[in-house]
Design a protein around this motif. Structure first.
Motif, short mmCIF file in Angstrom:
data_model
loop_
_atom_site.label_atom_id
_atom_site.label_comp_id
_atom_site.label_asym_id
_atom_site.label_seq_id
_atom_site.Cartn_x
_atom_site.Cartn_y
_atom_site.Cartn_z
N TYR A 102 1.00 -1.12 -0.18
CA TYR A 102 0.00 -0.08 0.09
C TYR A 102 0.80 1.19 0.15
O TYR A 102 1.98 1.27 0.15
CB TYR A 102 -1.03 -0.03 1.24
CG TYR A 102 -0.24 -0.03 2.70
CD1 TYR A 102 0.27 0.88 3.28
CD2 TYR A 102 -0.30 -1.46 3.14
CE1 TYR A 102 0.71 0.74 4.38
CE2 TYR A 102 0.27 -1.36 4.20
CZ TYR A 102 0.86 -0.36 4.87
OH TYR A 102 1.18 -0.50 6.34
N CYS A 103 0.27 2.32 -0.29
CA CYS A 103 1.05 3.35 -0.81
C CYS A 103 0.12 4.69 -0.47
O CYS A 103 -0.89 4.75 -0.23
CB CYS A 103 1.74 3.30 -2.02
SG CYS A 103 2.79 4.78 -2.38
N GLY A 120 -6.12 5.64 -0.35
CA GLY A 120 -6.48 6.27 0.52
C GLY A 120 -8.18 6.10 1.02
O GLY A 120 -8.48 6.17 2.00
N VAL A 121 -8.84 5.19 0.22
CA VAL A 121 -10.16 4.94 0.42
C VAL A 121 -10.28 3.31 0.47
O VAL A 121 -9.73 2.60 -0.51
CB VAL A 121 -11.00 5.39 -0.87
CG1 VAL A 121 -12.45 4.79 -0.45
CG2 VAL A 121 -10.81 6.90 -0.70
N ASP A 122 -10.89 2.78 1.50
CA ASP A 122 -11.34 1.18 1.52
C ASP A 122 -10.21 0.26 1.46
O ASP A 122 -10.34 -0.74 1.05
CB ASP A 122 -12.21 0.81 0.51
CG ASP A 122 -13.57 1.63 0.40
OD1 ASP A 122 -14.01 2.07 1.76
OD2 ASP A 122 -14.31 1.94 -0.45
N VAL A 123 -8.97 0.72 2.06
CA VAL A 123 -7.81 0.04 2.12
C VAL A 123 -7.00 0.24 3.23
O VAL A 123 -7.23 1.46 4.11
CB VAL A 123 -6.73 0.31 1.12
CG1 VAL A 123 -7.20 -0.28 -0.41
CG2 VAL A 123 -6.29 1.76 0.99
N SER A 124 -6.41 -0.75 3.78
CA SER A 124 -5.52 -0.65 4.87
C SER A 124 -4.41 0.09 4.90
O SER A 124 -3.19 -0.43 4.79
CB SER A 124 -5.21 -2.03 5.75
OG SER A 124 -4.44 -2.60 4.97
N ASN A 125 -4.42 1.50 4.83
CA ASN A 125 -3.37 2.14 4.50
C ASN A 125 -2.97 2.94 5.62
O ASN A 125 -3.27 3.88 6.22
CB ASN A 125 -3.52 3.29 3.54
CG ASN A 125 -2.47 4.12 2.97
OD1 ASN A 125 -1.46 3.89 3.27
ND2 ASN A 125 -3.02 5.02 2.07
N ARG A 126 -1.92 2.10 6.30
CA ARG A 126 -1.27 2.62 7.53
C ARG A 126 0.26 2.85 7.46
O ARG A 126 0.75 2.05 6.83
CB ARG A 126 -1.51 1.65 8.64
CG ARG A 126 -2.89 1.60 8.96
CD ARG A 126 -3.73 2.46 9.47
NE ARG A 126 -5.13 2.15 9.62
CZ ARG A 126 -6.13 2.42 9.07
NH1 ARG A 126 -6.07 2.84 7.85
NH2 ARG A 126 -7.43 2.15 9.31
N THR A 130 6.52 3.43 -3.72
CA THR A 130 6.36 2.53 -5.02
C THR A 130 4.69 3.17 -5.52
O THR A 130 3.84 3.26 -4.56
CB THR A 130 6.51 1.04 -4.59
OG1 THR A 130 7.75 0.74 -4.07
CG2 THR A 130 6.12 0.23 -6.01
N GLY A 131 4.94 3.47 -6.62
CA GLY A 131 3.61 3.74 -7.15
C GLY A 131 3.05 5.32 -7.30
O GLY A 131 2.32 5.80 -8.05
N CYS A 132 3.97 5.96 -6.48
CA CYS A 132 3.67 7.43 -6.43
C CYS A 132 4.32 8.14 -7.70
O CYS A 132 3.42 9.35 -8.15
CB CYS A 132 4.45 8.20 -5.39
SG CYS A 132 3.74 7.53 -3.91
N ARG A 133 5.00 7.77 -8.66
CA ARG A 133 5.39 8.08 -9.83
C ARG A 133 4.45 8.75 -10.66
O ARG A 133 4.37 9.69 -11.37
CB ARG A 133 6.29 7.29 -10.53
CG ARG A 133 6.97 7.93 -11.56
CD ARG A 133 7.79 6.87 -12.50
NE ARG A 133 6.77 5.77 -13.07
CZ ARG A 133 7.29 4.77 -13.25
NH1 ARG A 133 8.28 4.28 -12.51
NH2 ARG A 133 6.27 3.82 -13.57
N ASP A 134 3.20 7.79 -10.76
CA ASP A 134 2.33 8.10 -11.88
C ASP A 134 1.24 8.94 -11.23
O ASP A 134 0.91 9.74 -12.05
CB ASP A 134 1.42 6.63 -12.03
CG ASP A 134 2.33 5.67 -12.73
OD1 ASP A 134 2.03 4.44 -12.49
OD2 ASP A 134 3.21 6.07 -13.25
N SER A 135 1.34 9.51 -9.96
CA SER A 135 0.35 10.27 -9.57
C SER A 135 0.93 11.52 -9.26
O SER A 135 0.38 12.80 -9.16
CB SER A 135 -0.10 9.79 -8.10
OG SER A 135 -1.09 8.79 -8.38
#
Length: 148
Positions: A92-93, A97-103, A122-127
Motif C-alpha cells: 500500500y502507498c 486512501g479509500v477502503d484499504v488498510s493504508n497505515r 512505490t507507485g507514486c510516480r504515476d500520481s
C-alpha cells in the motif's frame, strides 16, 4: 548488455544471488506495454534464472507472463487473488486512501513531514511527477513507539 551477466557473476561470487530480487519498473500501465516487454526481455537475457518482482496493479501484465512475481497494490488485489497466484505479495502507498488498510509507520512525538517520491513510495510516480512534500502541521502522536 555485458553488465547484467557480470553483475550476476559478482552476486554469485559474493554468495548473495539467492537472496537477490531484480526489479524492472514500478506500476507499468498498458501505454507502457511495448517498452516494458522490451525491458523485461533485456533483463532476463542478461540475468537468466534470477528472481524478478515488480509493483503491479494491471493483471494483464501478469497474464501475459511479463511479471513473474507481482507485488500488487492492495486496492487491485481481486483479480490476482482469483487467479490463486502462489506467494502473492501486496503493498500500500500514499495514493491509496479509500477502503484499504493504508497505515504508515508510527511517528515520534512532535510535528512530522513526509517526503514522498517515486524512489521511496512505490507507485507514486504515476500520481506525483517527480516528488512531492507532504507536511502535516500540528500532528502529534499520542505515544512514542520504538520502530524496532
Amino acid at each position: 548488455m555485458e553488465f547484467l551477466p557480470r553483475l550476476k557473476a559478482y552476486l554469485q561470487k559474493k554468495d548473495v544471488l539467492e537472496h537477490t530480487w531484480f526489479h524492472v519498473s514500478d506500476e507499468p500501465g498498458m501505454k507502457d506495454l511495448d517498452s516494458y516487454r522490451s525491458a523485461v526481455q533485456c533483463m532476463h537475457s542478461g540475468l537468466g534464472d534470477c528472481r524478478f518482482l515488480d509493483a503491479l496493479s494491471d493483471f494483464e501484465f501478469y497474464r501475459l507472463g511479463l511479471v513473474e512475481h507481482p507485488v500488487v497494490a492492495s486496492d487491485h488485489l481481486e483479480p490476482f487473488l482469483e487467479a490463486e497466484i502462489p506467494d502473492l505479495w501486496t503493498y500500500y502507498c500514499c495514493v491509496q486512501g479509500v477502503d484499504v488498510s493504508n497505515r504508515f509507520l508510527p511517528c515520534l512525538q512532535g510535528e512530522i513531514g513526509f517526503w514522498v517520491s517515486s524512489s521511496i513510495c512505490t507507485g507514486c510516480r504515476d500520481s506525483f511527477s517527480g516528488g512531492t512534500i507532504f507536511t502535516i502541521p500540528d500532528f502529534r502522536c499520542s505515544t512514542s513507539i520504538p520502530l524496532l
